[in-house]
Design an enzyme around this catalytic site. Sequence first.
Site, PDB file in Angstrom:
ATOM      1  N   GLY A  12     -31.598   7.356 -28.287  1.00  0.00           N
ATOM      2  CA  GLY A  12     -31.958   7.140 -29.690  1.00  0.00           C
ATOM      3  C   GLY A  12     -31.772   8.402 -30.523  1.00  0.00           C
ATOM      4  O   GLY A  12     -31.250   9.411 -30.037  1.00  0.00           O
ATOM      5  N   ASP A  58     -35.052  -1.700 -20.060  1.00  0.00           N
ATOM      6  CA  ASP A  58     -36.129  -1.759 -21.039  1.00  0.00           C
ATOM      7  C   ASP A  58     -37.294  -0.920 -20.505  1.00  0.00           C
ATOM      8  O   ASP A  58     -37.721  -1.108 -19.361  1.00  0.00           O
ATOM      9  CB  ASP A  58     -36.531  -3.235 -21.176  1.00  0.00           C
ATOM     10  CG  ASP A  58     -37.561  -3.467 -22.270  1.00  0.00           C
ATOM     11  OD1 ASP A  58     -38.249  -2.513 -22.660  1.00  0.00           O
ATOM     12  OD2 ASP A  58     -37.681  -4.630 -22.705  1.00  0.00           O
ATOM     13  N   LEU A  75     -40.268   8.187 -25.843  1.00  0.00           N
ATOM     14  CA  LEU A  75     -39.735   8.235 -27.213  1.00  0.00           C
ATOM     15  C   LEU A  75     -39.142   6.892 -27.642  1.00  0.00           C
ATOM     16  O   LEU A  75     -38.701   6.757 -28.776  1.00  0.00           O
ATOM     17  CB  LEU A  75     -38.646   9.321 -27.314  1.00  0.00           C
ATOM     18  CG  LEU A  75     -38.986  10.727 -26.796  1.00  0.00           C
ATOM     19  CD1 LEU A  75     -37.842  11.690 -27.106  1.00  0.00           C
ATOM     20  CD2 LEU A  75     -40.283  11.255 -27.400  1.00  0.00           C
ATOM     21  N   TYR A 151     -45.410  -1.827 -36.126  1.00  0.00           N
ATOM     22  CA  TYR A 151     -45.130  -0.453 -35.701  1.00  0.00           C
ATOM     23  C   TYR A 151     -46.420   0.360 -35.639  1.00  0.00           C
ATOM     24  O   TYR A 151     -46.744   0.976 -34.623  1.00  0.00           O
ATOM     25  CB  TYR A 151     -44.145   0.173 -36.687  1.00  0.00           C
ATOM     26  CG  TYR A 151     -43.672   1.562 -36.318  1.00  0.00           C
ATOM     27  CD1 TYR A 151     -42.866   1.770 -35.204  1.00  0.00           C
ATOM     28  CD2 TYR A 151     -44.009   2.668 -37.107  1.00  0.00           C
ATOM     29  CE1 TYR A 151     -42.408   3.047 -34.874  1.00  0.00           C
ATOM     30  CE2 TYR A 151     -43.557   3.936 -36.789  1.00  0.00           C
ATOM     31  CZ  TYR A 151     -42.755   4.121 -35.680  1.00  0.00           C
ATOM     32  OH  TYR A 151     -42.307   5.384 -35.364  1.00  0.00           O
TER      33      TYR A 151
END
Length: 318
Positions: A12, A58, A75, A151
């Site tokens: 990411g 995952d 992260l 989130y």
Amino acid sequence: MAYRAVVTGGAGFIGSNMSRALLERGCSVVCIDNFLTGRRTNIDDLLDNERFELIVQDACEPIEVKAPIDAVLHLASPASPGTSAVSYLSLPFETLDVGSRGTWSALRLAHGHGARFLFASTSEIYGDPVLSPQPESYWGNVNSIGPRSVYDEAKRFGEALCAAHIREFGMDVKIARIFNTYGPRMRPEDGRVVSNFIVQALRGEDLTIYGDGSQTRSFCFIDDLVAGLLALLESPHTGPMNLGNPGEFTILELAGLVRDLIPGAGEPVFETLPQDDPKQRRPDIALAGEVLGWAPKVALPEGLGKTIDWYRAELGIG
Ligand code: UDP
């Protein structure tokens, strides 16, 4: 200090920059990524490095990595609030899952190996703060059922899990509350404000300001953030710590800076402000200063310049 680290979300935006920094200091990296929002192109050039290993899975599923593991950095998570395909609004269940089950799975791995643990938490746990700047002691102002809650609450649950592991098992767990960060390797279509403005400006398009642009954010360059995360990881500190750049700018000021740096950029245009968009955000980084001796070094115009160079190359816009 060379050690072996597992990095979930290692492909990411923050993860791939972190993986590079760890390799540069002689560490070995096991990158766990399912490429939901991470990108293979972020790590393509690392695959030949014998100290870099990629496991495509995952992070919510049990993670099996052979010993030794000295550190686990969790992260992995969608992190963009916008409406892009990789935003947490577009991936609500994956976001809830990786903040809860994913954090648990990464903590289990660290616990089993006696490794230190770093959780990528967020300034979003403060919600729309009524206190500014935000110190770690502030409990926040979060709408638990609003669109951003997938989130915010996942990260808050992740923090609660981390705190329980510190209390129950005496684990060495660090909770990094990361404020707005920008820089190379954030997807051009990510949807966050810095990448949006730069990509729009480079294409000669208008810059989309949500609301009247008076809301504020404090933007930290990725290299500064990674340095802070490494200092935290390698310190004896446990529990939460803010990491971010306290320089506070309105979104209109940011648009002005980007337009100054990119000739041919379009005009600011005003669009609807998303629900629950925080009005202000600025980290109190006194704790990071005292404990780590860390403070960001890169000023916004300088960091924007480096980021613009990367997007020019990425988009093939000379
Ligand atoms: N924003 C904007 N135009 C954009 C993208 C975002 O004006 O094209 C605004 C957004 O409404 C918010 C701020 O910029 O007030 C920062 O948004 P971002 O998505 O980067 O992250 P946030 O801090 O909201 O998590």
